[in-house]
Design a protein around this motif. Structure first.
Motif, PDB file in Angstrom:
ATOM      1  N   THR A 119      -1.144  35.510  51.317  1.00 35.10           N
ATOM      2  CA  THR A 119      -0.228  35.395  50.117  1.00 35.10           C
ATOM      3  C   THR A 119       0.397  36.583  49.597  1.00 35.10           C
ATOM      4  O   THR A 119      -0.596  37.462  49.473  1.00 35.10           O
ATOM      5  CB  THR A 119      -0.648  34.608  49.083  1.00 35.10           C
ATOM      6  OG1 THR A 119      -1.119  33.156  49.677  1.00 35.10           O
ATOM      7  CG2 THR A 119       0.364  34.268  48.013  1.00 35.10           C
ATOM      8  N   ASN A 131       7.521  33.223  33.638  1.00 35.14           N
ATOM      9  CA  ASN A 131       6.714  33.303  34.576  1.00 35.14           C
ATOM     10  C   ASN A 131       6.959  34.758  35.215  1.00 35.14           C
ATOM     11  O   ASN A 131       7.973  35.110  35.770  1.00 35.14           O
ATOM     12  CB  ASN A 131       6.949  32.248  35.764  1.00 35.14           C
ATOM     13  CG  ASN A 131       5.823  32.488  36.945  1.00 35.14           C
ATOM     14  OD1 ASN A 131       5.066  33.219  37.180  1.00 35.14           O
ATOM     15  ND2 ASN A 131       5.582  31.228  37.388  1.00 35.14           N
ATOM     16  N   THR A 135       9.128  33.598  41.756  1.00 40.49           N
ATOM     17  CA  THR A 135       8.784  32.379  42.427  1.00 40.49           C
ATOM     18  C   THR A 135      10.555  32.084  43.014  1.00 40.49           C
ATOM     19  O   THR A 135      11.409  32.656  43.082  1.00 40.49           O
ATOM     20  CB  THR A 135       8.696  31.219  41.473  1.00 40.49           C
ATOM     21  OG1 THR A 135       9.720  31.339  40.321  1.00 40.49           O
ATOM     22  CG2 THR A 135       7.380  31.474  40.688  1.00 40.49           C
ATOM     23  N   LYS A 136      10.404  30.925  43.869  1.00 39.18           N
ATOM     24  CA  LYS A 136      11.558  30.607  44.748  1.00 39.18           C
ATOM     25  C   LYS A 136      12.786  30.085  43.874  1.00 39.18           C
ATOM     26  O   LYS A 136      13.755  30.122  44.541  1.00 39.18           O
ATOM     27  CB  LYS A 136      11.075  29.589  45.834  1.00 39.18           C
ATOM     28  CG  LYS A 136      10.328  30.151  46.903  1.00 39.18           C
ATOM     29  CD  LYS A 136      10.192  29.054  48.175  1.00 39.18           C
ATOM     30  CE  LYS A 136      11.432  29.340  48.907  1.00 39.18           C
ATOM     31  NZ  LYS A 136      11.360  28.771  50.086  1.00 39.18           N
ATOM     32  N   GLU A 137      12.553  29.880  42.801  1.00 35.87           N
ATOM     33  CA  GLU A 137      13.761  29.595  41.832  1.00 35.87           C
ATOM     34  C   GLU A 137      14.401  30.836  41.296  1.00 35.87           C
ATOM     35  O   GLU A 137      15.504  30.668  40.995  1.00 35.87           O
ATOM     36  CB  GLU A 137      13.092  28.947  40.519  1.00 35.87           C
ATOM     37  CG  GLU A 137      12.436  27.498  40.675  1.00 35.87           C
ATOM     38  CD  GLU A 137      11.076  27.800  41.134  1.00 35.87           C
ATOM     39  OE1 GLU A 137      10.398  28.587  40.775  1.00 35.87           O
ATOM     40  OE2 GLU A 137      10.652  26.847  41.974  1.00 35.87           O
ATOM     41  N   ASN A 175       7.626  29.874  52.864  1.00 36.62           N
ATOM     42  CA  ASN A 175       7.065  28.636  52.318  1.00 36.62           C
ATOM     43  C   ASN A 175       8.098  27.765  51.622  1.00 36.62           C
ATOM     44  O   ASN A 175       8.896  28.561  51.057  1.00 36.62           O
ATOM     45  CB  ASN A 175       5.904  29.046  51.458  1.00 36.62           C
ATOM     46  CG  ASN A 175       6.024  30.283  50.654  1.00 36.62           C
ATOM     47  OD1 ASN A 175       6.103  31.249  51.023  1.00 36.62           O
ATOM     48  ND2 ASN A 175       5.899  29.734  49.388  1.00 36.62           N
ATOM     49  N   GLN A 176       7.885  26.661  51.502  1.00 37.50           N
ATOM     50  CA  GLN A 176       8.794  26.016  50.977  1.00 37.50           C
ATOM     51  C   GLN A 176       8.706  25.728  49.287  1.00 37.50           C
ATOM     52  O   GLN A 176       9.791  25.834  48.484  1.00 37.50           O
ATOM     53  CB  GLN A 176       8.761  24.409  51.309  1.00 37.50           C
ATOM     54  CG  GLN A 176       9.278  24.242  52.702  1.00 37.50           C
ATOM     55  CD  GLN A 176      10.713  24.594  52.790  1.00 37.50           C
ATOM     56  OE1 GLN A 176      11.342  24.021  52.297  1.00 37.50           O
ATOM     57  NE2 GLN A 176      10.738  25.009  53.916  1.00 37.50           N
ATOM     58  N   LYS A 177       7.577  26.073  49.025  1.00 33.76           N
ATOM     59  CA  LYS A 177       7.244  26.237  47.619  1.00 33.76           C
ATOM     60  C   LYS A 177       6.219  27.533  47.244  1.00 33.76           C
ATOM     61  O   LYS A 177       5.686  27.862  48.307  1.00 33.76           O
ATOM     62  CB  LYS A 177       6.909  25.134  46.474  1.00 33.76           C
ATOM     63  CG  LYS A 177       5.262  24.363  47.374  1.00 33.76           C
ATOM     64  CD  LYS A 177       5.329  22.986  46.462  1.00 33.76           C
ATOM     65  CE  LYS A 177       3.756  22.594  46.950  1.00 33.76           C
ATOM     66  NZ  LYS A 177       3.596  21.256  46.396  1.00 33.76           N
ATOM     67  N   ASN A 178       6.120  28.087  46.120  1.00 37.86           N
ATOM     68  CA  ASN A 178       5.165  29.101  45.944  1.00 37.86           C
ATOM     69  C   ASN A 178       3.829  28.643  46.321  1.00 37.86           C
ATOM     70  O   ASN A 178       3.192  27.615  45.941  1.00 37.86           O
ATOM     71  CB  ASN A 178       5.273  29.730  44.614  1.00 37.86           C
ATOM     72  CG  ASN A 178       6.366  30.781  44.464  1.00 37.86           C
ATOM     73  OD1 ASN A 178       7.860  30.205  44.590  1.00 37.86           O
ATOM     74  ND2 ASN A 178       6.349  32.042  44.624  1.00 37.86           N
ATOM     75  N   ILE A 179       2.892  29.416  46.747  1.00 41.16           N
ATOM     76  CA  ILE A 179       1.542  29.365  47.002  1.00 41.16           C
ATOM     77  C   ILE A 179       0.731  29.828  45.871  1.00 41.16           C
ATOM     78  O   ILE A 179       0.940  30.973  45.292  1.00 41.16           O
ATOM     79  CB  ILE A 179       1.088  29.991  48.291  1.00 41.16           C
ATOM     80  CG1 ILE A 179       2.053  29.665  49.392  1.00 41.16           C
ATOM     81  CG2 ILE A 179      -0.411  29.896  48.658  1.00 41.16           C
ATOM     82  CD1 ILE A 179       1.783  30.736  50.770  1.00 41.16           C
ATOM     83  N   LEU A 189       0.419  33.182  41.649  1.00 41.19           N
ATOM     84  CA  LEU A 189       1.395  32.824  42.580  1.00 41.19           C
ATOM     85  C   LEU A 189       2.024  33.644  43.496  1.00 41.19           C
ATOM     86  O   LEU A 189       2.237  34.747  43.045  1.00 41.19           O
ATOM     87  CB  LEU A 189       2.749  32.209  41.597  1.00 41.19           C
ATOM     88  CG  LEU A 189       2.261  31.030  40.705  1.00 41.19           C
ATOM     89  CD1 LEU A 189       3.497  30.588  39.875  1.00 41.19           C
ATOM     90  CD2 LEU A 189       1.705  29.815  41.405  1.00 41.19           C
ATOM     91  N   TYR A 191       3.860  33.926  47.766  1.00 42.44           N
ATOM     92  CA  TYR A 191       4.695  33.332  48.956  1.00 42.44           C
ATOM     93  C   TYR A 191       4.246  34.087  50.106  1.00 42.44           C
ATOM     94  O   TYR A 191       3.512  34.940  50.420  1.00 42.44           O
ATOM     95  CB  TYR A 191       6.071  33.904  48.419  1.00 42.44           C
ATOM     96  CG  TYR A 191       6.288  35.432  48.145  1.00 42.44           C
ATOM     97  CD1 TYR A 191       6.574  36.357  49.364  1.00 42.44           C
ATOM     98  CD2 TYR A 191       6.259  36.135  46.873  1.00 42.44           C
ATOM     99  CE1 TYR A 191       6.845  37.702  48.952  1.00 42.44           C
ATOM    100  CE2 TYR A 191       6.225  37.347  46.594  1.00 42.44           C
ATOM    101  CZ  TYR A 191       6.464  38.132  47.840  1.00 42.44           C
ATOM    102  OH  TYR A 191       6.411  39.397  47.573  1.00 42.44           O
TER     103      TYR A 191
END
Length: 232
Positions: A119, A131, A135-137, A175-179, A189, A191
């Motif tokens: 990660t 945050n 993150t992916k957002e 990855n589709q969402k954060n790890i 968090l 990626y």
């Protein structure tokens, strides 16, 4: 200008079961504990500076994400400085559950694609974000800025330079969402990414530094351990 790093290959037998979410903290604590045996490493660990090493997850990977007591695994530690590598090797060899520690020199080489095998973590300095982790957002632009800023800082500290590095031709977040993984009763968090690297000399040097000391932040927690595509 140094163009190589050192890799410790550690064979370990776990003394209890460890879940994947706890693996970063488990290995980090083990390394930190071993460092206490050496005055130089103990002092280095207590400093708030970049540590200039990164470690991998355990191999082989467990499909059920549970690493088993009494089973043998391997992990790697990449270290930029020879003195630190030799001292840490000596300390780890004194750990009762470390069965073997090998050391080799890894020379810098051309890198086309850099892929994260653990990660990666990037923290955002702008306080408008609730945050602090990317993150992916959030935009890819913010991620690129954070990665470039981080490797520029490492490069400038190691080579006593003042460069603003921009070494990535393109980036794919895998990855589709954060790890999320556990650390000190909280969550970190991250990626996973694949980077296509520019072919100019400074970009290639930066990519090799990512191999040597980790991509992104929190490398001494095992974040940002990378292979180039040829290594698998």
């Amino acid at each position: 200008m140094q163009k190589h790093y050192y890799r410790l290959t550690c064979k370990i037998k776990l003394v209890h079961n460890v879940s994947l979410n706890d693996l970063n903290e488990y290995i980090s604590n083990m390394i930190n504990k071993s460092m206490i045996r050496d005055s130089i490493l103990k002092e280095r660990h207590s400093e708030k500076n970049i540590k200039f090493y990164v470690f991998s997850n355990l191999y082989p990977f467990e499909i059920d994400k549970q690493y088993k007591k009494d089973k043998e695994y391997s992990f790697y530690i990449n270290i930029f400085e020879q003195n630190i590598a030799l001292r840490l090797k000596n300390c780890l060899e004194q750990e009762e559950y470390i069965e073997e520690v090998g050391l080799k020199i890894c020379n810098f080489k051309p890198i086309k694609i850099l892929s994260s095998h653990s990660t990666c973590v990037s923290q955002l300095s702008n306080t408008q974000y609730n945050n602090r982790y990317w993150t992916k957002e959030k935009s890819i632009g913010l991620l690129l800025k954070a990665i470039n800023s981080n490797i520029s800082k490492k490069y400038n500290l190691l080579y006593d330079e003042k460069e603003n590095i921009d070494f990535i031709q393109s980036i794919t977040v895998k990855n589709q969402k954060n790890i999320a993984f556990n650390y000190k009763s909280g969550k970190i968090l991250g990626y996973q990414v694949s980077l296509v690297i520019k072919d100019d000399p400074l970009s290639q040097l930066a990519a090799n530094l990512c191999m040597a000391v980790g991509l992104g932040e929190k490398n001494s927690l095992g974040c940002g351990f990378c292979w180039d595509k040829k290594e698998g």
